[in-house]
Design an enzyme around this catalytic site. Structure first.
Site, PDB file in Angstrom:
ATOM      1  N   PHE A   1       0.855  -1.192   0.000  1.00 44.36           N
ATOM      2  CA  PHE A   1       0.000   0.000   0.000  1.00 44.36           C
ATOM      3  C   PHE A   1       0.883   1.232   0.000  1.00 44.36           C
ATOM      4  O   PHE A   1       1.662   1.454   0.916  1.00 44.36           O
ATOM      5  CB  PHE A   1      -0.959   0.059   1.197  1.00 44.36           C
ATOM      6  CG  PHE A   1      -1.881   1.244   1.085  1.00 44.36           C
ATOM      7  CD1 PHE A   1      -3.026   1.182   0.305  1.00 44.36           C
ATOM      8  CD2 PHE A   1      -1.572   2.452   1.709  1.00 44.36           C
ATOM      9  CE1 PHE A   1      -3.862   2.288   0.162  1.00 44.36           C
ATOM     10  CE2 PHE A   1      -2.403   3.561   1.573  1.00 44.36           C
ATOM     11  CZ  PHE A   1      -3.546   3.470   0.796  1.00 44.36           C
TER      12      PHE A   1
ATOM     13  N   LYS B   1       2.075  11.100   7.500  1.00 44.73           N
ATOM     14  CA  LYS B   1       1.249  10.774   8.670  1.00 44.73           C
ATOM     15  C   LYS B   1       1.696  11.493   9.958  1.00 44.73           C
ATOM     16  O   LYS B   1       1.488  12.686  10.067  1.00 44.73           O
ATOM     17  CB  LYS B   1       1.145   9.260   8.824  1.00 44.73           C
ATOM     18  CG  LYS B   1       0.367   8.665   7.633  1.00 44.73           C
ATOM     19  CD  LYS B   1      -0.233   7.306   7.859  1.00 44.73           C
ATOM     20  CE  LYS B   1      -1.254   7.018   6.769  1.00 44.73           C
ATOM     21  NZ  LYS B   1      -0.967   5.842   5.948  1.00 44.73           N
TER      22      LYS B   1
ATOM     23  N   ASP C   1       9.147   3.105   2.124  1.00 42.93           N
ATOM     24  CA  ASP C   1       7.934   3.834   2.473  1.00 42.93           C
ATOM     25  C   ASP C   1       7.676   3.612   3.965  1.00 42.93           C
ATOM     26  O   ASP C   1       7.171   2.566   4.368  1.00 42.93           O
ATOM     27  CB  ASP C   1       6.754   3.347   1.630  1.00 42.93           C
ATOM     28  CG  ASP C   1       5.460   4.077   1.952  1.00 42.93           C
ATOM     29  OD1 ASP C   1       5.395   4.751   3.007  1.00 42.93           O
ATOM     30  OD2 ASP C   1       4.497   3.968   1.164  1.00 42.93           O
TER      31      ASP C   1
HETATM   32  C1  PLP Z   1      -1.142   5.946   4.416  1.00 41.59           C
HETATM   33  C2  PLP Z   1      -0.039   5.446   3.577  1.00 41.59           C
HETATM   34  C3  PLP Z   1       0.285   6.054   2.344  1.00 41.59           C
HETATM   35  C4  PLP Z   1      -0.546   7.155   1.733  1.00 41.59           C
HETATM   36  O1  PLP Z   1      -0.582   8.307   2.519  1.00 41.59           O
HETATM   37  P1  PLP Z   1      -1.743   9.378   2.254  1.00 41.59           P
HETATM   38  O2  PLP Z   1      -1.394  10.515   3.177  1.00 41.59           O
HETATM   39  O3  PLP Z   1      -3.033   8.711   2.619  1.00 41.59           O
HETATM   40  O4  PLP Z   1      -1.689   9.752   0.828  1.00 41.59           O
HETATM   41  C5  PLP Z   1       1.367   5.564   1.646  1.00 41.59           C
HETATM   42  N1  PLP Z   1       2.110   4.545   2.121  1.00 41.59           N
HETATM   43  C6  PLP Z   1       1.835   3.946   3.296  1.00 41.59           C
HETATM   44  C7  PLP Z   1       2.708   2.828   3.783  1.00 41.59           C
HETATM   45  C8  PLP Z   1       0.740   4.354   4.055  1.00 41.59           C
HETATM   46  O5  PLP Z   1       0.451   3.735   5.195  1.00 41.59           O
END
Ligand code: PLP
Length: 398
Positions: A144, A258, A229
């Protein structure tokens, strides 16, 4: 005077007026503080989702909110057409915090991932010497990385990508946690490997020990960028400031978001060594709001709280305590309880949603992920008594 709206009124308004891209639990939250959220009927819940790990510092942390208010009175947005006093200080503190020497600020997580993809591609053509248009990025099944068109192009989840075609080419999907698959997937056109150190939305999937370190080695041998990520795993969530620190590994490109703002404001960033980031020249990338002084002031306060309150350490301690307790719950439907720090997944052999609904009635908020996993990721400020509160209710539901 307008009559007070009921829960049903709010739900009906939201679902008829808005696109229904989410299926939320049916409670209407009005305020929150620390680990607790309160709905409009006065019920109190312990938040075990933390807005997908964007409020690691706890809801409405007073120091972060204060930073927002102070900065909002002074200067909020200038765009990067001009310089501002907050931006370089944010860079300096983030670089100290992450140990990587160049920052590119963005707003949301998906935007930061997009930025990393552009960075890897430009690096492919201008540094590695890959023929134009041929660069490939390797990603993992069950990943994700966000919801933009390019990012969903390399999702393996049909619901995320079906009917959103045509998709962006240039990605190769391999199994997660499989080092041999990575070795075999690399070609002379590979410019980067984009991966989550632990898959969050994928169900709190922890790869074999040493996976990231090994991936770093293979990437280095093949002149491929390792892009981590850490939007969800970073900033203390797994018991270290960054999940890669569990393995003494270092990414070439680090993506965060986040909790970089403690949930007070959208702030994300890409970090890389200047020798890589230097491929971007003026005019080649940007965003109107990225790096605005309000965002920078909030992120600086959010990082300060993580450090001063030793939240990574508390995450390690409380996470280990909760994991052990949860692993002792005996239930036929629990296949596995796994986690690192306060990032825990309870894997079931049946849908998790009904369990989340029962937990809600007992004062615990969590949300299923990948339909059969309950993710438990409370704010990192949680105390032992509050962990016991979670455990007791989990034990009751199971
Ligand atoms: C939440 C998330 C994203 C996307 O972040 P947004 O602020 O919702 O665009 C990308 N990678 C990971 C691992 C995430 O948990």
């Amino acid at each position: 005077m307008m009559n007070a709206l009921t829960v049903e009124d709010y739900i009906k308004l939201e679902d008829t007026l808005g696109a229904t891209t989410y299926k939320p639990l049916d409670l209407v939250i009005e305020r929150a503080e620390g680990v607790w959220v309160y709905d409009i009927e006065g019920n109190k819940y312990l938040d075990c989702l933390s807005a997908y790990s964007s409020v690691n510092q706890g809801h409405c942390h007073p120091e972060i909110v204060e930073a927002l208010k102070k900065q909002a009175d002074k200067l909020t947005q200038v765009s990067r057409a001009f310089r501002n006093v907050e931006l370089p200080l944010f860079f300096k503190e983030l670089i100290e915090f992450a140990g990587i020497n160049c920052v590119l600020p963005m707003n949301t997580g998906a935007e930061a991932v997009e930025t990393a993809i552009k960075l890897a591609r430009k690096w492919a053509y201008t540094v590695k010497g890959i023929e134009n248009g041929k660069a490939e990025i390797i990603v993992c099944e069950n990943n994700f990385h966000g919801r933009t068109t390019t990012v969903i192009s390399f999702s393996s989840e049909p619901a995320y990508k079906d009917n959103f075609t045509p998709l962006t080419p240039g990605f190769k999907i391999i199994p997660y946690g499989d080092i041999e698959a990575l070795k075999n997937a690399i070609t002379p056109n590979t410019c980067a490997f984009l991966v989550e150190p632990i898959q969050g939305e994928g169900g709190v999937v922890i790869p074999p020990e040493g996976y990231i370190k090994e991936a770093q080695k293979i990437c280095k041998q093949n002149n491929v960028l390792l892009m981590l990520d850490e939007i969800q795993t970073g900033l203390g969530r797994t018991g270290k400031q960054f999940a890669f620190q569990h393995e003494d590994a270092v990414p070439d490109v680090l993506i965060i978001g986040k909790s970089l703002s403690g949930g007070v404001y959208p702030v994300s960033a890409v970090l890389a060594d200047k020798s890589i980031m230097g491929v971007f020249k003026p005019g080649e990338h940007g965003s109107t709001f990225a790096g605005n002084p309000l965002a920078c002031a909030v992120a600086r306060a959010a990082m300060k709280v993580l450090l001063e309150e030793n939240l990574a350490e508390n995450s390690a301690k409380m996470g280990a305590y909760l994991l052990e307790k949860l692993q002792n719950i005996k239930n036929l439907h629990i296949k596995q309880v796994r986690g690192r720090g306060l990032f825990i997944g309870i894997v079931l052999d049946e849908p998790a949603r009904p369990y989340c609904e029962k937990l809600q009635q007992l004062g615990i908020l969590c949300k299923e992920t990948r339909s059969t996993v309950i993710r438990i990721s409370p704010p990192l400020i949680i105390t032992k008594d509050q962990v016991d509160f979670i455990y007791e209710r989990m034990a009751q539901v199971f």
